[in-house]
Design a protein around this motif. Structure first.
Motif, short mmCIF file in Angstrom:
data_model
loop_
_atom_site.label_atom_id
_atom_site.label_comp_id
_atom_site.label_asym_id
_atom_site.label_seq_id
_atom_site.Cartn_x
_atom_site.Cartn_y
_atom_site.Cartn_z
N LYS A 137 31.58 69.43 -11.09
CA LYS A 137 31.78 67.97 -11.11
C LYS A 137 30.59 67.20 -10.55
CE LYS A 137 35.81 67.86 -13.00
NZ LYS A 137 35.94 67.26 -14.32
N GLY A 138 29.45 67.88 -10.40
CA GLY A 138 28.24 67.23 -9.91
C GLY A 138 27.36 66.75 -11.06
N ALA A 139 26.07 66.63 -10.78
CA ALA A 139 25.10 66.14 -11.77
C ALA A 139 24.74 67.24 -12.76
CB ALA A 139 23.84 65.66 -11.05
N PRO A 140 24.40 66.86 -13.99
CA PRO A 140 23.96 67.86 -14.98
C PRO A 140 22.70 68.58 -14.51
CG PRO A 140 24.43 65.77 -16.06
CD PRO A 140 24.47 65.52 -14.57
N ARG A 141 22.63 69.89 -14.79
CA ARG A 141 21.46 70.69 -14.45
C ARG A 141 20.54 70.79 -15.66
NH1 ARG A 141 25.04 74.98 -11.40
NH2 ARG A 141 24.77 74.18 -9.29
N ARG A 142 19.25 70.91 -15.41
CA ARG A 142 18.28 71.01 -16.51
C ARG A 142 18.55 72.19 -17.42
NH1 ARG A 142 12.90 68.28 -15.97
NH2 ARG A 142 13.21 66.83 -14.27
N GLY A 143 18.93 73.32 -16.87
CA GLY A 143 19.16 74.52 -17.66
C GLY A 143 20.55 74.59 -18.29
N GLY A 144 21.34 73.54 -18.11
CA GLY A 144 22.71 73.54 -18.61
C GLY A 144 23.70 73.63 -17.46
N GLY A 145 24.91 73.20 -17.71
CA GLY A 145 25.95 73.20 -16.69
C GLY A 145 25.80 72.02 -15.76
N ASN A 146 26.60 72.00 -14.73
CA ASN A 146 26.59 70.90 -13.75
C ASN A 146 26.61 71.46 -12.35
OD1 ASN A 146 27.20 69.43 -16.14
ND2 ASN A 146 28.17 67.86 -14.92
N GLY A 147 26.12 70.66 -11.41
CA GLY A 147 26.28 70.98 -10.00
C GLY A 147 27.73 70.80 -9.61
N ASP A 148 28.01 70.86 -8.33
CA ASP A 148 29.38 70.75 -7.82
C ASP A 148 29.56 69.45 -7.05
OD1 ASP A 148 29.92 73.34 -8.83
OD2 ASP A 148 29.14 74.25 -7.00
N GLU A 149 30.80 69.07 -6.87
CA GLU A 149 31.14 67.95 -5.99
C GLU A 149 31.80 68.52 -4.75
OE1 GLU A 149 34.00 64.01 -5.75
OE2 GLU A 149 33.11 64.50 -7.67
N TYR A 150 31.26 68.16 -3.58
CA TYR A 150 31.82 68.60 -2.31
C TYR A 150 32.60 67.45 -1.69
CZ TYR A 150 29.11 72.79 -2.82
OH TYR A 150 28.62 73.97 -3.30
N VAL A 151 33.85 67.74 -1.34
CA VAL A 151 34.76 66.74 -0.81
C VAL A 151 35.00 67.05 0.67
CG1 VAL A 151 37.04 65.68 -1.02
CG2 VAL A 151 35.84 66.51 -3.08
N LYS A 152 34.56 66.13 1.53
CA LYS A 152 34.75 66.28 2.97
C LYS A 152 35.99 65.49 3.36
CE LYS A 152 32.25 65.68 7.31
NZ LYS A 152 30.99 65.19 7.89
N LEU A 153 36.98 66.18 3.92
CA LEU A 153 38.23 65.52 4.28
C LEU A 153 38.10 64.76 5.60
CD1 LEU A 153 40.77 68.36 3.40
CD2 LEU A 153 39.97 66.48 1.96
N LYS A 154 38.80 63.65 5.66
CA LYS A 154 38.84 62.84 6.88
C LYS A 154 40.29 62.42 7.11
CE LYS A 154 37.08 58.51 8.80
NZ LYS A 154 36.31 57.31 8.51
#
Length: 186
Positions: A137-154
């Protein structure tokens, strides 16, 4: 020959700055720049764009002389900060407020992502600072696929005092015995 070269000179490259919303930098967008002469340039923002990246629009710069080609438009992109997300490479981060009951009992919560909200499971016994990962759920990667989204709970308590919660904590023996600073303070 030199006179011929000056008569057929390539046009100047023109430089512009384009502010882009954070989410648009991740998902891509179409933007329009209004030029000083009143004309416009349509700019396609590719998904995964980073702050300071320069887009080149061939032939959209200053006019050439004689048979010289037009210059290019060089668009420097300024990614505007987002109050929810931060970016680290291809990964993005978000701080998500959760209730005390969601922290203690666990549950399913809605989490914003650049492409829309998703539902995520909060494990039982989650603390403030617990990091959960939304794969891809992160940004698109140059080689394909996407990075991740990290959710910090509060963990966030209700704004107004809750007499029932206060009474429970007052009578909760286990809560009085637990010292969260033990072993964590130098």
């Amino acid at each position: 020959r030199g006179q011929h070269a000056r008569a057929n000179r390539r046009g100047e490259d023109l430089h512009y700055r384009l502010p882009v919303d954070f989410v648009e930098s991740i998902t891509g967008a179409n933007k329009r720049i209004t030029l000083p002469d009143g004309g416009t340039l349509d700019v396609k923002i590719p998904p995964g764009l980073v702050d300071g990246q320069v887009l080149r629009l061939k032939g959209k710069g200053g006019p050439g002389r004689g048979k010289g080609a037009a210059g290019d438009a060089l668009i420097e992109v300024e990614v505007l900060p987002d109050r929810r997300f931060t970016r680290d490479g291809d990964d993005i981060s978000l701080e998500l407020p959760i209730s005390l009951s969601e922290a203690v009992l666990g549950g399913r919560v809605r989490v914003p992502t650049p492409t829309g909200d998703v539902t995520m499971a909060v494990p039982k016994g989650s603390n403030t600072g617990t990091m959960l990962r939304l794969k891809g759920k992160g940004a698109p990667r140059r080689g394909g696929g996407n990075g991740d989204e990290y959710v910090k709970l509060k963990v966030v308590l209700p704004k107004s005092p809750d007499p029932e919660l206060e009474a429970f904590v007052e009578n909760w023996a286990g809560g009085k015995e637990f010292n969260p600073r033990e072993g964590n303070v130098s």
